[in-house]
Design an enzyme around this catalytic site. Structure first.
Site, PDB file in Angstrom:
ATOM      1  N   HIS A  18      25.725 104.905 -43.051  1.00 12.59           N
ATOM      2  CA  HIS A  18      26.442 103.813 -43.666  1.00 12.59           C
ATOM      3  C   HIS A  18      27.816 103.931 -43.474  1.00 12.59           C
ATOM      4  O   HIS A  18      28.765 103.373 -44.411  1.00 12.59           O
ATOM      5  CB  HIS A  18      26.011 103.071 -45.048  1.00 12.59           C
ATOM      6  CG  HIS A  18      26.049 101.775 -45.042  1.00 12.59           C
ATOM      7  ND1 HIS A  18      25.978 101.052 -46.210  1.00 12.59           N
ATOM      8  CD2 HIS A  18      26.355 100.705 -44.151  1.00 12.59           C
ATOM      9  CE1 HIS A  18      26.155  99.832 -45.951  1.00 12.59           C
ATOM     10  NE2 HIS A  18      26.200  99.614 -44.792  1.00 12.59           N
TER      11      HIS A  18
ATOM     12  N   CYS B 206      29.052 100.879 -51.429  1.00 11.60           N
ATOM     13  CA  CYS B 206      28.311 102.010 -50.966  1.00 11.60           C
ATOM     14  C   CYS B 206      29.334 102.666 -49.702  1.00 11.60           C
ATOM     15  O   CYS B 206      29.606 103.872 -49.568  1.00 11.60           O
ATOM     16  CB  CYS B 206      27.059 101.648 -50.267  1.00 11.60           C
ATOM     17  SG  CYS B 206      26.671 100.112 -49.433  1.00 11.60           S
TER      18      CYS B 206
END
Length: 495
Positions: free
Chosen positions: A134, A79
């Site tokens: 993130h 990710c």
């Protein structure tokens, strides 16, 4: 004298025509841009990509109204690197985002990196990020740059996943202000924020760039009971039904966004790009409480964290009415690093000239032309679950490479640290594999021995690329983080 006047008249009549053509070209308004990014959505998880049970009518419609990409790639098989690569148009190891970023980790998308949001903002766009960020470990802290520092005027974001699950998350922050628990399911909450921004908060005089980052279908999965019931009726496990319903719930959130564009009469002026950050999660990797990773890579080899296709090839749908013909299926290899140069061309703003970019503009593709890549697509993940750690695709051919570092994950610790960075910065490429993806999409036949001349040429290009990227990537000072983590791991339980 009459001849001279006639010449001037001709020039007078011709000049405005050229100027009008040029002015018309310059005055063509740039499109609004909506990028929708899912989390751990597999290549085979949508009905329009062949899933036999999950119903995704809104994404199926989106694909029918635009272009469905058969060979769409994320910039990494995990990710944080994937998100950083999408935002910058640069393969993530150049940025030093080598892995997913734990809370409190020093690794982050550096302040001096240039994102598509910054470039579009410079070109006159209003910008917003809603959902999973993130791209840093110190979220909502002045110690590291936040979404607002990377070009998003409005942001409604989480550091990593929705906590405690997708249902009633409590970790969203809006423009620096923590919001506490929000009732509902994450994808609907994120879509609603994007819709409210479009209707009430954006600058109506400017084109917009809206980056919607769903948490679905990443663990810990939670889905609306009424959707789960629909899939339980198909003789599925409860956890399977929860996952299938999770994808369906995300599809419904996409439908709300598309309806909003229609209601605001902006659909024809908006380029929509839908994709995933990496392949589907492997079942039970997170242990207790996370048993719902029933994503599918389709016919591809591997899953999330793999350098093989299942880790990096993802769904990709582009819709732009009037500019992209409806109902297309395109087999060109496309990657999320291509988005920055694409949007820069459409917004008439220059791409950064003082750093290497790894993508190419997709604008020719919209008109049915071939892409001319100056550099092959490239991936590098030091903790890959597949033994190979590096891959490159040129045309229909893909070369994957093993490295001189450890083959297992355990010796490198939980994440990027002083030990793993020694290998990241110094490991050499060793054994190579070669696949013809046109005829072997599942990567079952290593043709390294049969195609030695082709392998030789691709190997040389791959080593050059790997060496340049390896040299550029920064080294993080992780000592304080490692010491803090060690104290947490070995802390005596309270009596």
């Amino acid at each position: 004298m009459k001849i001279k006047c006639a010449c001037w008249l001709a020039l007078f009549l011709l000049a405005p025509f050229g100027e009008l053509q040029s002015a018309e070209k310059k005055q063509t308004p740039p499109p609004n841009i909506l990028v929708i990014l899912c989390d751990d959505l597999g290549y085979g998880d949508l009905a329009c990509y062949g899933h036999p049970q999950i119903k995704t009518p809104h994404l199926d419609q989106l694909a029918s109204e635009g272009m469905r990409l058969t060979d769409c790639y994320a910039s990494a098989p995990v990710c944080s690197p994937s998100r950083a690569g999408l935002l910058t148009g640069r393969t993530p190891n150049r940025l030093g985002v080598y892995d997913w970023i734990p809370e409190g980790h020093p690794m982050h998308l550096k302040r001096d990196e240039v994102t598509m949001a910054q470039l579009l903002k410079k070109a006159g766009y209003d910008t917003a990020h809603v959902g999973k960020w993130h791209c840093n470990g110190m979220f909502n802290s002045k110690e590291q740059p936040q979404p607002g520092d990377h070009g998003f005027r409005h942001w409604f974001s989480t550091q990593n996943n929705a906590i405690p699950t997708h249902e009633n998350p409590n970790n969203f922050v809006r423009n620096g202000k923590p919001l506490g628990e929000i009732e509902g399911f994450s994808c609907q909450i994120v879509a609603d924020e994007g819709i409210r921004w479009l209707k009430e908060w954006r600058d109506q005089e400017k084109p917009f760039f809206l980056h919607v980052c769903f948490h679905e279908p990443h663990e810990r999965v939670a889905s609306p009971p009424e959707l789960v019931k629909q899939y339980l009726g198909q003789s599925l496990y409860e956890d399977q039904a929860q996952y299938f319903a999770n994808v369906a719930n995300m599809d419904a959130a996409v439908g709300k966004l598309m309806k909003t564009l229609d209601d605001l009469k902006m659909a024809d002026d908006t380029l929509v790009f839908f994709t995933s950050d990496n392949g589907p999660e492997t079942l039970n990797r997170y242990g207790k409480g996370s048993r719902r990773s029933w994503g599918s890579p389709g016919v591809l080899r591997g899953m999330k964290l793999h350098i093989y296709e299942g880790g990096i090839r993802v769904p990709g749908i582009i819709r732009w009415p009037g500019r992209i013909a409806a109902g297309q299926e395109n087999k060109t290899s496309v990657c999320s690093v291509d988005l920055l140069p694409t949007f820069c061309e459409l917004a008439n703003v220059a791409v950064p000239q003082n750093r290497a970019l790894d993508g190419t503009s997709l604008v020719p593709l919209f008109a049915g032309k071939d892409l001319q890549r100056t550099t092959p697509l490239f991936w590098n993940y030091y903790r890959a679950n597949s033994t190979p750690r590096v891959a490159m695709r040129e045309g229909d051919w893909k070369i994957v490479a093993h490295w001189s570092g450890p083959e297992g994950v355990i010796p490198l610790g939980n994440n990027v640290n002083s030990i793993s960075q020694e290998f990241i910065k110094n490991a050499r490429l060793t054994k190579f594999e070669l696949y013809d993806l046109k005829h072997d999409i599942s990567e079952q036949h290593n043709l390294a021995w049969q195609e030695q001349e082709r392998l030789k040429g691709l190997k040389k290009k791959l080593i050059q690329k790997y060496t340049a990227v390896q040299k550029e990537g920064p080294v993080w000072d992780t000592k304080a983080y490692e010491q803090t983590r060690e104290k947490r791991l070995f802390r005596k339980p309270a009596k």
